[in-house]
Design a protein around this motif. Structure first.
Motif, PDB file in Angstrom:
ATOM      1  N   PHE B 107       6.399 -13.655  -4.107  1.00 54.14           N
ATOM      2  CA  PHE B 107       6.297 -12.510  -3.141  1.00 54.14           C
ATOM      3  C   PHE B 107       5.483 -11.450  -4.055  1.00 54.14           C
ATOM      4  N   HIS B 108       4.570 -10.788  -3.307  1.00 55.72           N
ATOM      5  CA  HIS B 108       3.788  -9.882  -3.944  1.00 55.72           C
ATOM      6  C   HIS B 108       4.069  -8.483  -3.365  1.00 55.72           C
ATOM      7  N   PRO B 109       4.969  -7.936  -4.070  1.00 62.70           N
ATOM      8  CA  PRO B 109       5.571  -6.686  -3.530  1.00 62.70           C
ATOM      9  C   PRO B 109       4.801  -5.572  -3.436  1.00 62.70           C
ATOM     10  N   ALA B 110       3.867  -5.134  -4.741  1.00 64.70           N
ATOM     11  CA  ALA B 110       3.272  -3.891  -4.538  1.00 64.70           C
ATOM     12  C   ALA B 110       2.476  -3.649  -3.260  1.00 64.70           C
ATOM     13  N   THR B 111       1.962  -4.751  -2.914  1.00 65.39           N
ATOM     14  CA  THR B 111       1.042  -4.461  -1.817  1.00 65.39           C
ATOM     15  C   THR B 111       1.516  -4.235  -0.580  1.00 65.39           C
ATOM     16  N   VAL B 112       2.883  -4.221  -0.187  1.00 66.03           N
ATOM     17  CA  VAL B 112       3.398  -3.959   1.046  1.00 66.03           C
ATOM     18  C   VAL B 112       4.310  -2.671   0.806  1.00 66.03           C
ATOM     19  N   VAL B 113       4.959  -2.736  -0.526  1.00 66.48           N
ATOM     20  CA  VAL B 113       5.853  -1.454  -0.832  1.00 66.48           C
ATOM     21  C   VAL B 113       5.136  -0.119  -1.217  1.00 66.48           C
ATOM     22  N   PHE B 114       4.162   0.005  -1.991  1.00 69.00           N
ATOM     23  CA  PHE B 114       3.388   1.116  -2.583  1.00 69.00           C
ATOM     24  C   PHE B 114       2.795   1.765  -1.255  1.00 69.00           C
ATOM     25  N   PRO B 115       1.974   0.907  -0.444  1.00 68.90           N
ATOM     26  CA  PRO B 115       1.089   1.729   0.691  1.00 68.90           C
ATOM     27  C   PRO B 115       2.131   2.540   1.393  1.00 68.90           C
ATOM     28  N   VAL B 116       3.477   2.054   1.734  1.00 67.85           N
ATOM     29  CA  VAL B 116       4.199   2.676   2.563  1.00 67.85           C
ATOM     30  C   VAL B 116       4.883   3.679   1.829  1.00 67.85           C
ATOM     31  N   ALA B 117       5.289   3.752   0.615  1.00 65.52           N
ATOM     32  CA  ALA B 117       5.969   4.494  -0.214  1.00 65.52           C
ATOM     33  C   ALA B 117       5.076   5.716  -0.342  1.00 65.52           C
ATOM     34  N   LEU B 118       3.875   5.609  -0.621  1.00 62.75           N
ATOM     35  CA  LEU B 118       2.746   6.830  -0.728  1.00 62.75           C
ATOM     36  C   LEU B 118       2.430   7.488   0.509  1.00 62.75           C
ATOM     37  N   ALA B 119       2.384   6.581   1.396  1.00 59.47           N
ATOM     38  CA  ALA B 119       1.962   7.185   2.699  1.00 59.47           C
ATOM     39  C   ALA B 119       2.943   8.374   3.197  1.00 59.47           C
ATOM     40  N   LEU B 120       4.211   7.599   2.897  1.00 62.47           N
ATOM     41  CA  LEU B 120       5.388   8.523   3.916  1.00 62.47           C
ATOM     42  C   LEU B 120       5.738   9.801   2.815  1.00 62.47           C
ATOM     43  N   ALA B 121       5.692   9.237   1.403  1.00 60.22           N
ATOM     44  CA  ALA B 121       6.035  10.375   0.370  1.00 60.22           C
ATOM     45  C   ALA B 121       4.900  11.792   0.599  1.00 60.22           C
ATOM     46  N   GLN B 122       3.735  11.294   0.770  1.00 60.45           N
ATOM     47  CA  GLN B 122       2.750  12.398   1.026  1.00 60.45           C
ATOM     48  C   GLN B 122       3.085  12.828   2.279  1.00 60.45           C
ATOM     49  N   ALA B 123       3.417  12.354   3.318  1.00 62.56           N
ATOM     50  CA  ALA B 123       3.641  12.967   4.592  1.00 62.56           C
ATOM     51  C   ALA B 123       4.877  13.913   4.714  1.00 62.56           C
ATOM     52  N   ARG B 124       5.731  13.329   3.999  1.00 56.24           N
ATOM     53  CA  ARG B 124       7.041  14.421   3.851  1.00 56.24           C
ATOM     54  C   ARG B 124       7.239  15.007   2.552  1.00 56.24           C
ATOM     55  N   ARG B 125       6.247  15.153   1.927  1.00 54.17           N
ATOM     56  CA  ARG B 125       6.216  15.923   0.513  1.00 54.17           C
ATOM     57  C   ARG B 125       7.615  15.651  -0.156  1.00 54.17           C
ATOM     58  N   ALA B 126       7.532  14.298  -0.334  1.00 48.73           N
ATOM     59  CA  ALA B 126       8.998  13.848  -1.258  1.00 48.73           C
ATOM     60  C   ALA B 126       8.588  13.993  -2.871  1.00 48.73           C
ATOM     61  N   SER B 127       9.994  13.985  -3.264  1.00 47.68           N
ATOM     62  CA  SER B 127       9.574  14.072  -4.882  1.00 47.68           C
ATOM     63  C   SER B 127       9.272  12.695  -5.378  1.00 47.68           C
ATOM     64  N   GLY B 128       9.019  12.728  -6.756  1.00 43.89           N
ATOM     65  CA  GLY B 128       8.545  11.500  -7.253  1.00 43.89           C
ATOM     66  C   GLY B 128       9.766  10.404  -7.420  1.00 43.89           C
ATOM     67  N   ARG B 129      10.828  11.091  -7.482  1.00 42.40           N
ATOM     68  CA  ARG B 129      12.253  10.472  -7.902  1.00 42.40           C
ATOM     69  C   ARG B 129      12.316   9.736  -6.458  1.00 42.40           C
ATOM     70  N   GLU B 130      12.313  10.338  -5.492  1.00 40.48           N
ATOM     71  CA  GLU B 130      12.254   9.706  -3.934  1.00 40.48           C
ATOM     72  C   GLU B 130      11.691   8.656  -3.877  1.00 40.48           C
ATOM     73  N   PHE B 131      10.477   8.761  -4.303  1.00 42.54           N
ATOM     74  CA  PHE B 131       9.189   7.832  -4.483  1.00 42.54           C
ATOM     75  C   PHE B 131       9.417   6.554  -5.023  1.00 42.54           C
ATOM     76  N   ILE B 132       9.958   6.789  -6.238  1.00 47.23           N
ATOM     77  CA  ILE B 132      10.588   5.591  -7.281  1.00 47.23           C
ATOM     78  C   ILE B 132      11.743   4.999  -6.392  1.00 47.23           C
ATOM     79  N   ALA B 133      12.604   5.751  -6.015  1.00 46.37           N
ATOM     80  CA  ALA B 133      13.803   5.038  -5.497  1.00 46.37           C
ATOM     81  C   ALA B 133      13.407   4.232  -4.173  1.00 46.37           C
ATOM     82  N   ALA B 134      12.516   4.788  -3.445  1.00 45.07           N
ATOM     83  CA  ALA B 134      12.100   4.060  -2.330  1.00 45.07           C
ATOM     84  C   ALA B 134      11.180   2.889  -2.619  1.00 45.07           C
ATOM     85  N   ALA B 135      10.402   2.730  -3.587  1.00 48.14           N
ATOM     86  CA  ALA B 135       9.832   1.638  -3.914  1.00 48.14           C
ATOM     87  C   ALA B 135      10.651   0.489  -4.596  1.00 48.14           C
TER      88      ALA B 135
END
Lengths: 468, 468
Positions: B107-135
């Motif tokens: 399974f190639h995780p990055a290509t499906v996980v990080f696009p979502v993590a980045l897009a939603l973290a930017q939209a919700r102004r999430a913290s880096g800690r939230e970004f990492i936990a979500a990833a």
């Protein structure tokens, strides 16, 4: 490229011409379209439908400052891009369980074909003839793929979700004027996205709306990508790692190209009379025949055995005590209870009475039994057989060979119009006068030089409001 | 609700807290993120990626008048809604075959996980800690589902498309703050959309980009719907009509909940060193070891036998004579030819030389043979074994137990940075100075109070341009 089933079918879809479609198939397609409109309106206010609509508005931004995208969302008469209009209308039109079904493929074509046909025809100002040809392409393709994937597929997969994606691509591809090889690309991109599992049914979850929404949207996307040069697998249907390989264990490739251009599978499609899972209809009509012939009141009935095919047991067996209206539509006992009490299991009967005490009591009198004759005939024919035992010990057998709405027992235009009025009123999606105007317009769709708005008057009003 | 694997996994994803993730796993996740950025940039200009991007712009309308949606599209630094940003970044980051892979789940995780993590973290102004936990939630969930579905699944299905949808939902759900039961709904809506067939590979079609684009977008959609009350199947993974029932014949539910919270599967993820299908890497590194140890020039090599696992034969066997760069990345002979000639099979080596005459000639010297030891170890370990015969009759066996990029032979931050610079330059997606700024920022993501833009300077410039 050598001929093979995927290519043959894609070529047929790309080249299907209005003039090659027999007049009676065109007429039936118009009936199917109008029937679909009623179902699309009936989704208004349904929680899962409105949730998908909110998602679409959020994900899609606003098409233009006035909210006037090219394509109509029928539940709220708003406008969106074709992608999101297809998504929301696809979600809406499978909610009331009143949309059409093709027996042999166990596939509901309208809910994935017409959302795409309407959205793209409106956006491209296509003619009614183009609209009809595109719809027929989607029906013919989808029905054959459903038959191809066989009974093993339907055991786990919601065929309308999986096959529906390719049917939607065929419709979209025809309206976009794809070449045969582009259509093959569209099939490839659609087929590799085929999805939809029955697991949701036991939880009364909302996935059914998601399946039809995304089959319509993904199919449209696949065709748009193909028009822009995006390549798909050329053997997505029958290839060694294609749809049949992944999603079926009894696929028959001959079904894919069965009498293309001479057998019109579109016209084999059944209208739904009762607002319930189609697997309940044969038994419902058979019970109705017994009740009417012997003038039985519900309280006189002690026991009903519905003699069914295995597919009915697979799909309906999951629901024992329905907790929601939607789940009740998959419960044989509830459907037979409503039919015994009201002579009809329509949206209003479900909404007002699915959990009434007398219906729950009747439900407990009903059981299903696998019947060899019914099972052997299925899915080509959906025979209805019941055995009714009365409280005073009489036993009656009831039988229908074609449940109401089947091709040999089809609905008249009057019955379709009445059904639409009922669905529109039920959901509050259109007044009686609006529905009458909409119907007058919709019956003429094949003659229209340009497919316009479903809600013409309202669009004008909306434009006026924006201008003011 | 009684505990069951889907619920246990959903609860873990919903409740995963940054502080519970070991420091070394956080560091590895940052490395995986930066590694992913390089792959996302490398998709710029790729036809299938740009086609999907055009579709997204057309389907989504324009998020606001200035084109400034909340989420960044990395190939062109435009802005979109999270849905379409995830779709396009998901398409882009699987194109160069340089994104990460988890061996055991294929399974190639990055290509499906990080696009979502980045897009939603930017939209919700999430913290880096939230970004990492979500990833990490996405990685842990996706890897376990991939292991659960087993080898039968991967034979026909592109696991990154199917499983990726649920992994993306886990990441999105964590960023949206879903409750465990909402996360279970998100899993249900995502899992029922799981799709992606390998059929496209033989045609060199573009479906791989479509699979990752839609896994990311559909997973994000599933989580957003769940946040809004949309219900999903509660046993979508292990249920009788769920993912395993439909898409696998050797599923093992115990894998779903394997040491949750103590085994960090995220840190087992391998970086890709060569820009080719991961199934070629073990043999490539084994050949490199032989070539270097014996100082062999390519013309001295008469024959190479790559001793591989069955999965390699299944995936790579379809391509005999590669016609495109992308297809060449799935051709063992081409990859070994590039390694023999250049010591490395990177994006530039493929682009400039995949069909060069000397590479084509080398390709014909290479064959694959199923190896019992390699096959038994797979997929937990990807052992590389080759037998090289020289033109003068010498025979050398080469072996690597962990190909470069595997957890025990991982890439350093310097190597990851070099790889990103190379990918960004290759695609013309960022200048060296821009990539350096981007890297400096990205390494700090876990400490950021708010996940900002990847291209900070450019965003400022764009804002200034709009203001002017």
């Amino acid at each position: 490229m050598n001929d093979h089933p995927s290519l043959t079918l894609a070529t047929f879809a790309a080249q299907l011409d209005f003039d090659s479609i027999p007049r009676e198939v065109v007429e039936r397609t118009v009936n199917l379209y109008v029937d679909w409109l009623g179902s699309a309106l009936a989704g208004k206010g349904a929680r899962p439908v409105e949730t998908i609509a909110r998602f679409a508005r959020q994900a899609g931004g606003v098409p233009d400052a006035a909210g006037n995208g090219p394509s109509e969302v029928l539940i709220d008469r708003s406008r969106a891009t074709p992608y999101f209009a297809a998504m929301v209308n696809g979600a809406a039109s499978h909610f009331a369980e009143q949309d059409d079904v093709h027996n042999g493929s166990v596939f509901h074509p309208a809910t994935v074909v017409f959302p795409v046909a309407l959205a793209l025809a409106q956006a491209r100002r296509a003619s009614g003839r183009e609209f009809i040809a595109a719809a027929v392409a989607g029906y013919e393709v989808g029905i054959r793929i459903g038959e191809f994937l066989g009974r093993s597929h339907y055991k786990v997969f919601h065929t309308t979700g999986t096959v529906g994606t390719v049917a939607a691509a065929a419709t979209a591809g025809r309206l976009l004027g794809l070449s045969p090889l582009q259509m093959l690309d569209a099939f490839g991109s659609a087929g590799t996205q085929a999805s939809g599992l029955w697991e949701f049914l036991r939880d009364a979850a909302d996935s059914k709306q998601l399946h039809t929404a995304m089959a319509a949207a993904n199919g449209l996307m696949a065709a748009q990508l193909a028009a822009d040069g995006f390549k798909g697998a050329t053997h997505i249907l029958e290839g060694a790692k294609g749809m049949a390989a992944g999603l079926s264990s009894d696929a028959d490739p001959a079904r894919l190209v069965d009498r293309l251009g001479s057998r019109w599978a579109t016209a084999e499609t059944s209208f739904k009379y009762h607002a319930a899972c189609r697997h309940t209809h044969p038994a419902a009509d058979a019970l109705l025949a017994v009740v009417q012939a012997h003038r039985l009141a519900p309280r006189e009935i002690a026991k009903v055995v519905a003699h069914v095919h295995q597919g009915a047991i697979d799909v309906l067996g999951a629901v024992v005590t329905p907790r929601t209206v939607h789940q009740a539509k998959f419960n044989m006992g509830t459907v037979l209870g409503l039919v015994a009490h009201h002579g009809y299991a329509g949206v209003t009967e479900f909404e007002q009475g699915f959990d009434a005490s007398e219906i729950a009591a009747f439900r407990d009198k009903v059981s299903m039994a696998l019947d060899a004759e019914v099972d052997a005939a299925y899915p080509a024919r959906w025979i209805g057989k019941v055995t009714v035992t009365t409280t005073d010990g009489r036993v009656f057998d009831g039988r229908v060979d074609e449940p109401k709405g089947d091709p040999g027992n089809t609905l008249s235009r009057d019955e379709i119009a009445t059904k639409l009025q009922r669905l529109a009123a039920f959901a509050g999606a259109a007044s009686e006068a609006e529905a009458a105007r909409l119907l007058a317009n919709a019956w003429q769709i094949a003659q229209q030089a340009q497919v316009g708005a479903v809600f013409e008057a309202s669009s004008t009003a909306a434009t006026a409001a924006v201008a003011a």
